[in-house]
Write an enzyme that holds these catalytic residues in place. Sequence first.
Site, short mmCIF file in Angstrom:
data_model
loop_
_atom_site.label_atom_id
_atom_site.label_comp_id
_atom_site.label_asym_id
_atom_site.label_seq_id
_atom_site.Cartn_x
_atom_site.Cartn_y
_atom_site.Cartn_z
N GLU A 286 0.88 -1.17 0.00
CA GLU A 286 0.00 0.00 0.00
C GLU A 286 0.92 1.21 0.00
O GLU A 286 1.70 1.40 0.93
CB GLU A 286 -0.91 -0.03 1.22
N CYS A 320 -2.59 8.19 4.19
CA CYS A 320 -2.54 8.01 2.74
C CYS A 320 -3.91 8.26 2.13
O CYS A 320 -4.01 8.51 0.92
CB CYS A 320 -2.03 6.61 2.39
#
Length: 515
Positions: A286, A320
């Site tokens: 990720e 994020c």
Amino acid sequence: MVLPFKHEPFTDFKVEENRKQFEAALSAVRTELGKEYPIVINGEKIYTDDKLVSINPSNKDEVIGKVSKATKEHVEQAFASAVEAYEKWRKVPVEDRAHILFRAAAIVRRRKHEFSAWLVHDAGKPWDQADGDTAEGIDFLEYYGRQMLELEKGKPVVDRANENNKYFYKAMGPGVVIPPWNFAFAIVCGTAAAPIVAGNPVLLKPSENTPVIAYKLVEVLEEAGLPKGVLNFVPGDPKEIGDYLVDHKDTHFINFTGSRATGVRIFERAAKIQEGQQHLKRVIAEMGGKDTIIVDETADLDLAAESIVHSAFGFSGQKCSACSRAVIHEDVYDEVLEKSIEIAKTLTIGNPSEENVYMASVVNQTQFDKIKNYIEIGKEEGELVFGGEADDSKGFFVHPTIFKDVDPNARIMQEEIFGPVVAFSKAKDFDELLEIANNTEYGLTGAVISTNRDHLERAREDFHVGNLYFNRGCTAAIVGYQPFGGFKMSGTDSKAGGPDYLQHFLEAKIVSEQF
């Protein structure tokens, strides 16, 4: 009987009793600051002279803990331990493995405020963000235990006459877990617990910014009954041991959350077959985002402003999934901007180890300098209409910052800042709103604020992100509710906290017997 998964509730700090309990936890943790923590290999605690020193980002003079640094020699020892442990751990009944996770969840739940208080100090998290981090860690432990019990049943396949076929999953082998500092308990829990419950020993290299809270998880899993060698704790300098962990012939998978640059490097290195390696490595990555909230002319404008501000400035934009781009229809642009500024003015900033504030510092000097530089870039690319202040005299504080009239291709609209900075851009219609939303290399999260059903349904297909939200902010995915992971350069879309996640750490096998 194992009960269905239930999301761990958040703490309401408006309740006076909850505030008192959390203040007591902060005081208790404060008495533990400055201690030394070991490497852990095969259950053995190893102390080294060379240490990672964790400091409170909101008070640079406060040392949270000193954690021993692993060398390549320690990594070799840890792999030997993991390879040996694998032969026993993979054969431990799935129910027993799952119940270790359930016991760990129960331990953390009983000590929830304590773990959140460590996050306040180690990661600089405000109270509500720390509480959510701890709750998510509990959720991962509970959810993955239940998911593994389901996967143990295998999947149905067809038999022919005089034939029996069985399709089932088996563990892969030892792997490497490299979690980030921004969800310093939750993602450590999720990225380590998933491969472990699937039957794989792991080498856990925590972020050098937040190693103390990661060690607390090691203690919890040991207390919950995890056998020696299944979880090996190898904190260290990424420059010294990062590539070595990824390249190692005994690494079967790398479970990584972090920057695009590091994720791409891991992907490239993992593809190379090392001497003695007899398998292909899997990379679960990720790698960040550049996330957009789009607002059309039919939107609830108060909801739009609230969604933008809280998605942009929660935990100082250090997610994020944070909203760093607000793309607004020209007819409502000025009003949404003004409402957003008014909400941003109400946000409190301070040291969360001393008071309950909305925003605290950013994590370290490097991030502070990076964000400050992007604010200067933003002044050239748009008009600064709110914030922009930064002060690192005591902690790494950056105030919420809003730019308006930014070109969709400007650097602050394209590059991941990972701080409390949001850029506003306008569009003439829904086609242009979507076009701007999709114009980055990332594809993690996004949101659409609209009452137009046609617009929402079009975004469902054409807004190219892994996690898309309608009429809410673009952060705060919950385990089991909104499995998390993105497209494009946001990573491998692994969907953490979802029904497919554990299969990244398993190999499917078919056994066919003829009679």
